[in-house]
Design an enzyme around this catalytic site. Structure first.
Site, PDB file in Angstrom:
ATOM      1  N   ASP A 148       0.846  -1.193   0.000  1.00 20.09           N
ATOM      2  CA  ASP A 148       0.000   0.000   0.000  1.00 20.09           C
ATOM      3  C   ASP A 148       0.881   1.242   0.000  1.00 20.09           C
ATOM      4  O   ASP A 148       2.103   1.152  -0.044  1.00 20.09           O
ATOM      5  CB  ASP A 148      -0.918  -0.014   1.215  1.00 20.09           C
ATOM      6  CG  ASP A 148      -0.128   0.036   2.516  1.00 20.09           C
ATOM      7  OD1 ASP A 148      -0.093   1.104   3.145  1.00 20.09           O
ATOM      8  OD2 ASP A 148       0.460  -1.000   2.908  1.00 20.09           O
ATOM      9  N   HIS A 474       1.921  -8.741  -3.722  1.00 21.17           N
ATOM     10  CA  HIS A 474       0.787  -7.841  -3.470  1.00 21.17           C
ATOM     11  C   HIS A 474       1.382  -6.440  -3.379  1.00 21.17           C
ATOM     12  O   HIS A 474       1.779  -5.973  -2.310  1.00 21.17           O
ATOM     13  CB  HIS A 474       0.104  -8.246  -2.165  1.00 21.17           C
ATOM     14  CG  HIS A 474      -1.105  -7.419  -1.833  1.00 21.17           C
ATOM     15  ND1 HIS A 474      -2.349  -7.674  -2.356  1.00 21.17           N
ATOM     16  CD2 HIS A 474      -1.253  -6.342  -1.025  1.00 21.17           C
ATOM     17  CE1 HIS A 474      -3.214  -6.795  -1.889  1.00 21.17           C
ATOM     18  NE2 HIS A 474      -2.571  -5.976  -1.070  1.00 21.17           N
ATOM     19  N   ASP A 518       1.756 -17.745  -5.002  1.00 21.53           N
ATOM     20  CA  ASP A 518       2.377 -16.576  -5.610  1.00 21.53           C
ATOM     21  C   ASP A 518       1.333 -15.850  -6.449  1.00 21.53           C
ATOM     22  O   ASP A 518       1.230 -16.033  -7.663  1.00 21.53           O
ATOM     23  CB  ASP A 518       3.569 -17.010  -6.477  1.00 21.53           C
ATOM     24  CG  ASP A 518       4.272 -15.824  -7.129  1.00 21.53           C
ATOM     25  OD1 ASP A 518       3.988 -14.674  -6.736  1.00 21.53           O
ATOM     26  OD2 ASP A 518       5.110 -16.050  -8.038  1.00 21.53           O
ATOM     27  N   GLU A 527       2.506 -10.273   0.331  1.00 20.88           N
ATOM     28  CA  GLU A 527       2.787  -8.837   0.327  1.00 20.88           C
ATOM     29  C   GLU A 527       4.276  -8.630   0.577  1.00 20.88           C
ATOM     30  O   GLU A 527       5.005  -9.543   0.971  1.00 20.88           O
ATOM     31  CB  GLU A 527       1.956  -8.110   1.392  1.00 20.88           C
ATOM     32  CG  GLU A 527       1.995  -6.590   1.227  1.00 20.88           C
ATOM     33  CD  GLU A 527       0.959  -5.861   2.055  1.00 20.88           C
ATOM     34  OE1 GLU A 527       0.805  -4.644   1.861  1.00 20.88           O
ATOM     35  OE2 GLU A 527       0.308  -6.501   2.904  1.00 20.88           O
TER      36      GLU A 527
END
Length: 544
Positions: A148, A474, A518, A527
């Site tokens: 993020d 991620h 994966d 992540e």
């Protein structure tokens, strides 16, 4: 399926070298780059263990010391290729270090250094102080924390700490160059690792209020969709001050003072001033000021149940930086540390939970590192030294219980299991510096082998390093740009919790080591984050 699992990156010439087979082979051989057999041997049957679910056979090829590319062959089954040589980890180290550059927030990435991973300036607007009627604040800069775009004070401080403690313990890290913009200082140019860390330190300074306290995080109210950083135009918020963040910043600024003083005295002086300012706020606010997300906000919370370990780290780091006994006495006063000191017979059971923790939630181990660096004989110094060595001995015992020689147990396969492993490898690295033992080095090597491909998933958990390195983290920028991930990112790794929908497609009885997919959707398995990369830098610096 019959497979040969091996470290897909490589080995130092004098390191213990092992591959793991999941089938009974008549024998194995090591093949060089010319297809010639250079070693033949018999694999030793270990048996089945609960963390991998594999019936394992161990092929020891430690005799191979000549530089070159090799692979293991058993019957018609071949392993991935790997390198043996003194520079086996050079590319890996550079890749892992440069990841921090790619995660920079603020004024964009230079095409000269970022290439196809270039992006425009992002998150440059001032941040609203949540719940307060005060002017917006400039907190531009630093590193995106993970997949993020949030920036978090405690997480950032811990990542910086791993890197700076690596510099303190292993100064050769200062020689590593990884193609980032150069930064001038009083003595010329900062080494690359210090130039990159300064990006985060400067941001963390912006997170400190005038009274010395530190905002816990700056994020948008909710996580952005999978878009490029510059396309995330939502309002930024500075969320509440916490004693957790304030203590961690006091600690890491004190640590940074001990490093940057050799290059820029004024900058080092500023760091110490900021550290003391944060510490003064802590002294005036004895009760813990913990953190909880604002109602409705879903960005990273980084909650902790207490701030004792944070205050301990701050006191220990300032003691190491200033030499003032006051901070040593403050470290002794932090509960439950004085209780741990008094436990006596329960010592071995207690140490693994207190003085050997190097993660964002429990930072007492970082304080222990400052005390080790101080190298001043005292009861607390001897205590933390013993704690680290006892924990390393426990990890060695763990490594004998599975065919991969891995120092983890099944309960360690949690969200970010590779971070759990890397924290353990940090313990082994420091313990081996304090009390060198072949067992410490071999257990550390086996852990690194696991991370780089010698695991029952047959995958290297570092992008771009190894024939079968994972490819789909991620991570918003690479997904949005439709690019392969840049090299050097560490995956969170197998996690029996299976907290995301894609992960829940795995059978519930999957062996811990195999709880991995994966896939970009697997935020609980795949992540990335700055503080999963930083301990690998520490471990690799130790191997250098």
């Amino acid at each position: 399926m019959n497979k040969i699992f091996v470290n897909q990156v490589g080995f130092m010439p004098n390191a213990e070298k092992k591959a793991v087979l999941n089938f009974d082979a008549a024998g194995f051989q090591v093949i060089d780059a010319n297809g010639e057999s250079v070693l033949k041997g018999e694999a030793t049957h270990f048996g089945t263990d609960e963390i991998s679910g594999e019936d394992t056979y161990i092929a020891d090829f430690s005799q191979i010391k000549n530089q070159g590319m090799y692979k293991i062959l058993a019957g018609d089954v071949s392993s991935a290729s790997f390198f043996v040589g003194e520079n086996a980890f050079d590319k890996l180290m550079k890749d892992v270090c440069k990841c921090f550059y790619y995660l920079r927030c603020g004024h964009g990435l230079d095409k000269k250094y970022a290439g196809k991973y270039y992006h425009e300036p992002c998150h440059v607007s001032k941040a609203t102080v949540y719940g307060e009627d005060v002017p917006a604040v400039d907190v531009c800069g630093g590193w995106h924390d993970a997949g993020d775009f949030g920036r978090y004070s405690t997480a950032g401080a811990v990542a910086v700490a791993h890197l700076l403690y690596a510099v303190r313990f292993f100064p050769k890290l200062l020689e590593v160059e990884f193609d980032i913009p150069k930064v001038s200082c009083e003595k010329g140019l900062l080494p690359d690792i210090l130039a990159e860390v300064k990006v985060e330190l400067d941001f963390l300074m912006k997170m400190q209020r005038e009274d010395g306290s530190v905002w816990h995080k700056v994020t948008t109210f909710s996580h952005a969709p999978f878009i490029m950083p510059e396309d995330d135009k939502e309002e930024l918020f500075l969320f509440n001050v916490s004693s957790l963040a304030t203590a961690d910043i006091a600690a890491v600024f004190a640590l940074a003072n001990t490093v940057y003083g050799a290059y820029d005295k004024e900058y080092a002086k500023l760091l110490l001033e900021r550290s003391l300012k944060a510490y003064k706020w802590l002294e005036a606010n004895n009760d813990a000021v913990l953190f909880k997300n604002a109602e409705g906000s879903n960005t990273g919370e980084y909650p902790e149940n207490e701030d004792n370990s944070n205050r301990f780290w701050a006191a220990a780091a300032l003691f190491e930086a200033t030499g003032e006994k006051k901070y040593y006495q403050d470290a002794l006063k932090q509960k439950p540390f004085i209780e741990a000191y008094d436990k006596g017979d329960a010592f071995k059971e207690y140490t693994g939970n207190i003085f050997t923790c190097f993660g964002w939630a429990d930072v007492a181990g970082l304080g222990a590192l400052s005390l080790i660096l101080k190298d001043e004989v005292s009861e607390l110094y001897e205590f933390v030294k013993r704690a680290l060595i006892e924990e390393a001995n426990r990890l060695v015992r763990n490594s004998s219980e599975n065919g991969f020689g891995l120092c983890m147990k099944k309960e360690n396969f949690i969200w970010g299991s590779n971070m759990e492993l890397l924290k353990y490898l940090m313990v082994l690295t420091v313990a081996n510096k304090l009390e060198p033992k072949a067992e410490f080095v071999n257990t550390l090597t086996a852990g690194l082998n696991y991370l780089l491909g010698c695991n029952s998933m047959d995958v290297s958990y570092v992008t771009g390093n190894g024939e079968k390195a994972f490819k789909n983290p991620h991570l918003r920028p690479t997904f949005a740009a439709k690019l392969d991930a840049w090299p050097g990112l560490v995956s969170g790794g197998p996690n029996t919790g299976l907290q995301d929908e894609r992960a829940q497609e795995l059978p519930k009885d999957t062996a811990p080591m195999k709880c991995y997919i994966d896939h970009v959707d697997c935020y609980s398995l795949n992540e990335i984050t700055i503080y999963w990369n930083s301990p690998l830098v520490f471990v690799l610096a130790g191997l250098m």
